[in-house]
Design an enzyme around this catalytic site. Structure first.
Site, PDB file in Angstrom:
ATOM      1  N   ASP A 234       0.883  -1.171   0.000  1.00 61.44           N
ATOM      2  CA  ASP A 234       0.000   0.000   0.000  1.00 61.44           C
ATOM      3  C   ASP A 234       0.917   1.216   0.000  1.00 61.44           C
ATOM      4  O   ASP A 234       1.786   1.337   0.871  1.00 61.44           O
ATOM      5  CB  ASP A 234      -0.867   0.034   1.261  1.00 61.44           C
ATOM      6  CG  ASP A 234      -1.955  -1.038   1.256  1.00 61.44           C
ATOM      7  OD1 ASP A 234      -2.095  -1.742   0.240  1.00 61.44           O
ATOM      8  OD2 ASP A 234      -2.660  -1.167   2.275  1.00 61.44           O
ATOM      9  N   ASP A 393     -13.249  -4.450  -1.102  1.00 59.96           N
ATOM     10  CA  ASP A 393     -12.996  -4.086   0.298  1.00 59.96           C
ATOM     11  C   ASP A 393     -14.258  -4.336   1.120  1.00 59.96           C
ATOM     12  O   ASP A 393     -14.993  -3.397   1.453  1.00 59.96           O
ATOM     13  CB  ASP A 393     -12.609  -2.596   0.381  1.00 59.96           C
ATOM     14  CG  ASP A 393     -11.347  -2.287  -0.398  1.00 59.96           C
ATOM     15  OD1 ASP A 393     -10.377  -3.057  -0.304  1.00 59.96           O
ATOM     16  OD2 ASP A 393     -11.333  -1.266  -1.121  1.00 59.96           O
TER      17      ASP A 393
HETATM   18  O1  1PR Z   1     -10.967   2.606  -5.026  1.00 61.16           O
HETATM   19  O2  1PR Z   1     -10.036   2.027  -7.250  1.00 61.16           O
HETATM   20  O3  1PR Z   1      -9.182   4.011  -5.999  1.00 61.16           O
HETATM   21  O4  1PR Z   1      -8.657   1.682  -5.263  1.00 61.16           O
HETATM   22  C1  1PR Z   1      -8.145   1.938  -3.994  1.00 61.16           C
HETATM   23  C2  1PR Z   1      -7.369   0.722  -3.590  1.00 61.16           C
HETATM   24  O5  1PR Z   1      -6.661   1.041  -2.398  1.00 61.16           O
HETATM   25  C3  1PR Z   1      -8.249  -0.467  -3.289  1.00 61.16           C
HETATM   26  O6  1PR Z   1      -7.649  -1.620  -3.822  1.00 61.16           O
HETATM   27  C4  1PR Z   1      -8.271  -0.544  -1.768  1.00 61.16           C
HETATM   28  O7  1PR Z   1      -8.276  -1.893  -1.335  1.00 61.16           O
HETATM   29  C5  1PR Z   1      -6.958   0.109  -1.388  1.00 61.16           C
HETATM   30  N1  1PR Z   1      -7.031   0.857  -0.122  1.00 61.16           N
HETATM   31  C6  1PR Z   1      -7.653   2.033   0.068  1.00 61.16           C
HETATM   32  N2  1PR Z   1      -7.460   2.442   1.348  1.00 61.16           N
HETATM   33  C7  1PR Z   1      -6.720   1.518   1.943  1.00 61.16           C
HETATM   34  C8  1PR Z   1      -6.253   1.551   3.331  1.00 61.16           C
HETATM   35  O8  1PR Z   1      -5.624   0.614   3.825  1.00 61.16           O
HETATM   36  N3  1PR Z   1      -6.548   2.639   4.044  1.00 61.16           N
HETATM   37  N4  1PR Z   1      -5.722  -0.565   1.274  1.00 61.16           N
HETATM   38  C9  1PR Z   1      -6.444   0.523   1.022  1.00 61.16           C
HETATM   39  C10 1PR Z   1      -6.141  -1.773   1.137  1.00 61.16           C
HETATM   40  C11 1PR Z   1      -5.671  -3.830   1.970  1.00 61.16           C
HETATM   41  C12 1PR Z   1      -4.743  -4.722   1.348  1.00 61.16           C
HETATM   42  C13 1PR Z   1      -3.783  -5.228   2.363  1.00 61.16           C
HETATM   43  C14 1PR Z   1      -4.333  -6.536   2.819  1.00 61.16           C
HETATM   44  C15 1PR Z   1      -3.325  -7.392   3.520  1.00 61.16           C
HETATM   45  N5  1PR Z   1      -5.238  -2.522   1.845  1.00 61.16           N
HETATM   46  O9  1PR Z   1      -4.058  -4.117   0.343  1.00 61.16           O
HETATM   47  O10 1PR Z   1      -2.595  -5.333   1.701  1.00 61.16           O
HETATM   48  O11 1PR Z   1      -5.446  -6.299   3.669  1.00 61.16           O
HETATM   49  O12 1PR Z   1      -2.899  -6.800   4.694  1.00 61.16           O
HETATM   50  P1  1PR Z   1      -2.337  -7.698   5.893  1.00 61.16           P
HETATM   51  O13 1PR Z   1      -1.679  -8.866   5.270  1.00 61.16           O
HETATM   52  O14 1PR Z   1      -1.331  -6.805   6.558  1.00 61.16           O
HETATM   53  O15 1PR Z   1      -3.500  -8.026   6.752  1.00 61.16           O
HETATM   54  P2  1PR Z   1      -9.787   2.623  -5.902  1.00 61.16           P
END
Ligand code: 1PR
Length: 541
Positions: A234, A393
């Site tokens: 991320d 998500d």
């Molecule tokens: O909506 O098309 O602009 O895409 C935004 C992208 O950013 C989406 O794929 C969304 O999942 C991601 N995203 C947005 N905000 C966050 C955040 O964390 N605040 N991250 C975010 C998503 C989740 C996974 C993470 C797994 C594994 N992060 O990427 O890597 O949950 O984590 P872990 O192994 O540590 O538990 P758009």
């Protein structure tokens, strides 16, 4: 630097191929007209997307006679992916379009009644016992395709071809073929790590052609698709304006202390390279803030992809902000144009989050009709389904009874705060900040209908908890679709990966925090899986 000629006729990620060729000590010269084919000594035909699109483009631009003349003259020719498919007579994907016809036979689609299609991941290219461009029985190669040439012993051999095969479920398919001056691989050598670079080198140096079918390599490996382990980064700007890898707990990426700084876990390009060298099968970048204070062409993610693709030879996915938008100067920019920028910078797949949810809502609102205007449809039409991932998500919503809601509900082993025994998963947008009235099953089926090639299935409740994947969620989504699913969120140790592969039929599993915090390496996860008897790809240095 010696040269190789690349046919520039088709969209897709050719940057990785160029990087891989340069890594082997060759430089790339582009062929942009059929006349220029005559200048080429060694010619490579890369291919992505549909058979018909690829052959149609080649035919209408007048390339087909020039390619045939090149091959007939005995000059080295290599086809990659759809470039392999192009040398057959035809494909059931587009039955009316003729291939080059060097090999008699028709490609057909993998059977998806008992496995996910497209076939995505690392598989073998077993070259019986004969030398075939340095393909090795212990190595794995990266494939991504829905159509294949079914292997029947003796069929191609009787036409003089040396063949390497892979197996997927009950099906055995052609992974590579070679005869005389022609080599074609269904896998992507430029995305197959060191094993793939060896094949490219063997083609470029001419060594492979010289030794084709000469020496005995030992027994072929038997395994099929390996368990795919993905590292996810991320990425966002922190309060100091630096682009950093961060990681949230249930999507909150700020430190718990008073200052609430964005967690800084390292630099994106360096970390991607580290995970590649630990054996990650793919690397995913999620741009979790939009960086929209600069023109699109200057998006920092483009530079990150360019630099990463110079050293990381496994598939790269990029997500975040892929939707129709307006640039800083007021120009309208389509999601397809943004995706194109990413592909040109080295991405193999783009991942769409919020926009997919809104498109799915619209799909149901108009009675499950598609008009071809969604980002998913447009990008998959131009670049192929395999290039489009939808990142989901979801958040759990507990209910007391199975029919307490119109949504797809399941009975959970982990009851809710009031003892509720049922739950459904609501999709969210904007990084979990807004919950919508659509469940994961509805979303998954809608985006599959639109042409998505794969689902990245996060889970906000599990994200960053180190408590293991949400097996119930994964099973529910796997049951609902035929495209591959990547399980994500909650991985805290290698045993969690074993658990998700054993307890569900997930096609891949992704980890983030446990790798970034240095608790475990990708290699440790793979060693654990191998010890547990699950097949993995070993990194070749
Ligand atoms: O909506 O098309 O602009 O895409 C935004 C992208 O950013 C989406 O794929 C969304 O999942 C991601 N995203 C947005 N905000 C966050 C955040 O964390 N605040 N991250 C975010 C998503 C989740 C996974 C993470 C797994 C594994 N992060 O990427 O890597 O949950 O984590 P872990 O192994 O540590 O538990 P758009």
């Amino acid at each position: 630097m010696p040269k190789v000629y690349l046919l520039d006729y088709v969209a897709g990620n050719v940057r990785s191929l160029v990087n891989a060729i340069e890594k082997t000590g060759y430089s790339v010269e582009w062929v942009r007209t059929p006349e220029e084919v005559a200048n080429a000594d060694k010619l490579i035909l890369p291919g992505v997307g549909h058979f018909g699109h690829c052959l149609g483009q080649l035919a209408s631009a007048g390339y087909l006679p020039a390619i045939k003349a090149h091959i007939d003259a005995g000059k080295p020719f290599m086809g990659i992916c759809v470039g392999l498919q192009a040398i057959f007579e035809r494909s059931s994907e587009d039955p009316d379009v003729a291939g080059l016809g060097l090999i008699k036979g028709e490609l057909n689609r993998f059977n998806d009644t008992n496995k996910a299609v497209p076939h995505i991941g690392w598989n073998s290219a077993n070259a019986s016992s004969k030398s075939l461009y340095d393909l090795r029985p212990e190595s794995k190669y990266y494939y991504v395709h829905s159509y294949k040439y079914p292997y029947v012993q003796g069929d191609l051999e009787s036409q003089g071809w040396t063949v390497a095969t892979g197996s997927y479920g009950e099906e055995i398919f052609v992974g590579a073929v070679a005869k005389g001056n022609v080599l074609a691989t269904q896998f992507h050598p430029e995305k197959s790590g060191v094993a793939g670079l060896r094949v490219l080198k063997s083609f470029l140096t001419g060594e492979g052609q010289k030794t084709l079918g000469q020496d005995v390599k030992g027994p072929a490996s038997t395994g099929g698709l390996t368990r795919r382990v993905i590292a996810c980064l991320d990425v966002r700007t922190n309060d100091q304006g630096d682009l950093v890898v961060t990681k949230g707990d249930q999507y909150d990426v700020r430190e718990k202390g008073d200052d609430r700084n964005v967690r800084n876990l390292g630099k994106p390009v360096e970390m991607a390279k580290k995970y590649y060298e630990q054996g990650a099968d793919e690397v995913t970048f999620l741009n979790i803030t939009s960086f929209r204070d600069c023109p699109l062409a200057d998006l920092p993610m483009l530079e990150i992809l360019r630099r990463t693709s110079e050293t990381v030879f496994v598939p790269l996915t990029i997500g975040g902000g892929i939707r129709d938008t307006v640039d800083t100067d007021g120009t309208k920019v389509s999601a397809l144009e943004i995706a194109t920028m990413y592909f040109k910078s080295g991405a193999d797949k783009v991942s769409i989050g919020s926009d997919a949810v809104l498109a799915a809502e619209e799909y149901y609102a108009v009675g499950r009709k598609l008009w071809g205007n969604t980002a998913i449809e447009q990008i998959s039409k131009a670049y192929g389904n395999q290039a489009v991932v939808v990142s989901i998500d979801p958040k759990r919503v507990y209910v007391p009874k199975i029919d307490a809601t119109r949504h797809n509900t399941l009975r959970t082993r982990f009851p809710g705060p009031k003892g509720e025994e049922y739950c459904w998963y609501a999709c969210t947008i904007k990084g979990g900040r807004e919950t919508r009235d659509i469940d994961v099953v509805e979303l998954a089926q809608a985006v599959e209908a639109m042409g998505t090639g794969e689902l990245l299935l996060n889970c906000i409740d599990r994200d960053g908890t180190n408590s293991g994947f949400d097996l119930e969620l994964i099973a529910q989504v796997k049951d609902a679709v035929r495209i591959p699913v990547i399980a994500s969120s909650g991985a805290g140790n290698p045993a969690h990966f074993e658990e998700v592969f054993r307890e569900t039929t997930t096609d891949a599993a992704l980890g983030a925090g446990m790798f970034h915090r240095g608790e475990y390496t990708v290699e440790q996860v793979k060693d654990h899986l191998a010890t547990a008897g699950l097949e993995v790809r070993k990194f070749e240095g």
